[in-house]
Design an enzyme around this catalytic site. Sequence first.
Site, PDB file in Angstrom:
ATOM      1  N   CYS A  49      56.827  35.118 -33.081  1.00 37.11           N
ATOM      2  CA  CYS A  49      57.289  36.484 -33.265  1.00 37.11           C
ATOM      3  C   CYS A  49      56.990  36.896 -31.547  1.00 37.11           C
ATOM      4  O   CYS A  49      56.393  36.352 -30.902  1.00 37.11           O
ATOM      5  CB  CYS A  49      56.091  37.555 -33.657  1.00 37.11           C
ATOM      6  SG  CYS A  49      56.355  37.205 -35.508  1.00 37.11           S
TER       7      CYS A  49
ATOM      8  N   CYS B  37      46.417  44.880 -32.208  1.00 32.33           N
ATOM      9  CA  CYS B  37      47.159  44.027 -32.939  1.00 32.33           C
ATOM     10  C   CYS B  37      47.874  43.291 -31.988  1.00 32.33           C
ATOM     11  O   CYS B  37      48.665  43.863 -30.860  1.00 32.33           O
ATOM     12  CB  CYS B  37      48.036  44.901 -33.637  1.00 32.33           C
ATOM     13  SG  CYS B  37      47.332  46.249 -34.708  1.00 32.33           S
TER      14      CYS B  37
ATOM     15  N   GLU C 292      39.525  34.754 -32.355  1.00 34.02           N
ATOM     16  CA  GLU C 292      38.711  35.893 -32.184  1.00 34.02           C
ATOM     17  C   GLU C 292      38.781  36.571 -33.379  1.00 34.02           C
ATOM     18  O   GLU C 292      39.545  36.563 -34.263  1.00 34.02           O
ATOM     19  CB  GLU C 292      39.575  36.758 -30.963  1.00 34.02           C
ATOM     20  CG  GLU C 292      39.775  36.085 -29.642  1.00 34.02           C
ATOM     21  CD  GLU C 292      40.030  36.933 -28.500  1.00 34.02           C
ATOM     22  OE1 GLU C 292      39.428  37.126 -27.457  1.00 34.02           O
ATOM     23  OE2 GLU C 292      41.222  37.332 -28.671  1.00 34.02           O
TER      24      GLU C 292
ATOM     25  N   CYS D 132      49.553  30.033 -33.429  1.00 32.30           N
ATOM     26  CA  CYS D 132      50.420  30.372 -34.877  1.00 32.30           C
ATOM     27  C   CYS D 132      51.551  29.988 -34.252  1.00 32.30           C
ATOM     28  O   CYS D 132      52.020  30.034 -33.217  1.00 32.30           O
ATOM     29  CB  CYS D 132      50.210  32.033 -34.597  1.00 32.30           C
ATOM     30  SG  CYS D 132      51.423  32.742 -36.203  1.00 32.30           S
TER      31      CYS D 132
ATOM     32  N   CYS E 113      54.447  39.167 -29.776  1.00 32.00           N
ATOM     33  CA  CYS E 113      53.136  38.954 -29.984  1.00 32.00           C
ATOM     34  C   CYS E 113      52.404  37.901 -29.278  1.00 32.00           C
ATOM     35  O   CYS E 113      52.977  36.893 -28.978  1.00 32.00           O
ATOM     36  CB  CYS E 113      52.844  38.520 -31.618  1.00 32.00           C
ATOM     37  SG  CYS E 113      51.245  37.973 -31.902  1.00 32.00           S
TER      38      CYS E 113
ATOM     39  N   CYS F 200      38.938  42.451 -38.525  1.00 33.41           N
ATOM     40  CA  CYS F 200      40.073  41.878 -38.543  1.00 33.41           C
ATOM     41  C   CYS F 200      39.842  40.312 -38.085  1.00 33.41           C
ATOM     42  O   CYS F 200      39.456  39.949 -37.223  1.00 33.41           O
ATOM     43  CB  CYS F 200      40.927  42.287 -37.539  1.00 33.41           C
ATOM     44  SG  CYS F 200      42.635  41.530 -37.148  1.00 33.41           S
TER      45      CYS F 200
HETATM   46  N1  SAH Z   1      50.586  36.674 -39.120  1.00 33.14           N
HETATM   47  C1  SAH Z   1      50.446  37.793 -39.571  1.00 33.14           C
HETATM   48  C2  SAH Z   1      49.239  38.536 -39.451  1.00 33.14           C
HETATM   49  C3  SAH Z   1      48.863  38.593 -37.676  1.00 33.14           C
HETATM   50  S1  SAH Z   1      49.445  39.810 -36.804  1.00 33.14           S
HETATM   51  C4  SAH Z   1      51.587  38.830 -39.738  1.00 33.14           C
HETATM   52  O1  SAH Z   1      52.534  38.657 -38.795  1.00 33.14           O
HETATM   53  O2  SAH Z   1      51.484  39.710 -40.361  1.00 33.14           O
HETATM   54  C5  SAH Z   1      49.159  41.425 -37.269  1.00 33.14           C
HETATM   55  C6  SAH Z   1      50.031  42.271 -37.116  1.00 33.14           C
HETATM   56  O3  SAH Z   1      50.197  42.836 -35.780  1.00 33.14           O
HETATM   57  C7  SAH Z   1      51.469  42.032 -37.416  1.00 33.14           C
HETATM   58  O4  SAH Z   1      52.052  42.982 -38.109  1.00 33.14           O
HETATM   59  C8  SAH Z   1      52.259  41.829 -36.071  1.00 33.14           C
HETATM   60  O5  SAH Z   1      53.487  41.807 -36.221  1.00 33.14           O
HETATM   61  C9  SAH Z   1      51.457  42.879 -35.315  1.00 33.14           C
HETATM   62  N2  SAH Z   1      51.637  42.676 -34.034  1.00 33.14           N
HETATM   63  C10 SAH Z   1      51.869  41.698 -33.125  1.00 33.14           C
HETATM   64  N3  SAH Z   1      51.851  41.679 -31.721  1.00 33.14           N
HETATM   65  C11 SAH Z   1      51.507  43.218 -31.845  1.00 33.14           C
HETATM   66  C12 SAH Z   1      51.589  43.916 -30.588  1.00 33.14           C
HETATM   67  N4  SAH Z   1      51.803  43.435 -29.464  1.00 33.14           N
HETATM   68  N5  SAH Z   1      51.118  45.181 -30.709  1.00 33.14           N
HETATM   69  C13 SAH Z   1      51.210  45.628 -31.848  1.00 33.14           C
HETATM   70  N6  SAH Z   1      51.363  45.202 -33.027  1.00 33.14           N
HETATM   71  C14 SAH Z   1      51.412  43.643 -32.798  1.00 33.14           C
END
Ligand code: SAH
Length: 338
Positions: A113, A330, A89, A109, A116, A102
């Site tokens: 985390c 995000c 996406e 991935c 996420c 974005c």
């Molecule tokens: N892998 C990369 C980029 C992808 S995520 C990274 O980790 O930076 C982009 C951002 O969104 C990251 O800071 C991630 O931690 C954050 N993120 C992930 N899940 C989220 C959520 N449910 N709500 C808000 N931010 C989130």
Amino acid sequence: MENIYSYKRVDLEKYFVCNGEKKFKALQVFEWLYDKRVKSFKEMSNIKKELQEKLSEDFNMFMIKIQKKQEDGLTKKYLFKLYDGNYIEAVLMEHDYGLSICVSSQVGCNMGCKFCESGRLKKVRNLEAYEMVEQILLVEADIKKRIASVVIMGIGEPLDNYDNVMDFIKIINDAKGIAIGARHITISTCGLIPKIEELSEEDLQINLAISLHAPNTQLRSKIMPVNNAYDLNDLIPTVKKYIEKTNRRVTIEYVMLDGVNDNETNARELASLLKGMNVYVNLIPYNETNHLEYKRASKDTIMKFYDTLKKLGINVTIRKEFGSNIDAACGQLRSKEV
Ligand code: SAH
């Protein structure tokens, strides 16, 4: 066969030279691809017929497809189908300063985390450079407008797909390519230390964002498994070196998780960790996902955290929210059709 959109201008120059042609043909092809946006080699009228044919034998052009598009106010989410049936996406956002996109860098991935959604599907594969370039080209064609800035913050960990992401950046940054200024390109990483070091050696004025999300290593390990491989106590000195080397301000991303990392002590600890660094903290209101154990911190809590950081001399902003109604925010992007 390779996709022409994976080729940097220097790669195309090499290709032409190897085929006994003049180097400047690369520039002509780039103009057709990125300025005139043709859809076939046949339309490249200043390239002689035999060479057009040779190009179409050696390269293909579009391969990803827009499968679905959803809109929510200032946000559009695109689901793309890749040549092998995988999905990714991208999200287009309309800011007062222009359009930003974005983009995703991997199918799935592996960073895991805990909060996420994108990591629910383990990494299937890296995206090729063309699959990232085409996310931009297809969205621009759809909206009939040019995009001003690009954040590599969609599905995937861009520094886990380093070479393709670098090619992608060089193609879109090329003045004869999509011509997006380096200062309008941001890579977001969960902190792959050796790759951050490598990035500091590139001669690129791009922005770097670090997903920190915790002020100490114990807490970070609980929510980000990557911290077991690349510890916060090594990451911070790496970021300091990066700033010294590149002279660029770094963004620290900090997602506000209710009752997890959002109290006054966390804010103070974060401030002392970052003291004196040329960074700014971007507080991200958590977007709720199927990880039901994580909840969004309240507005009040976020404001208090913000005030504490401010008082302690840390530059801080709160991320503007986009697209949560269409799961485009995000951490909500997925590698599947839903
Ligand atoms: N892998 C990369 C980029 C992808 S995520 C990274 O980790 O930076 C982009 C951002 O969104 C990251 O800071 C991630 O931690 C954050 N993120 C992930 N899940 C989220 C959520 N449910 N709500 C808000 N931010 C989130």
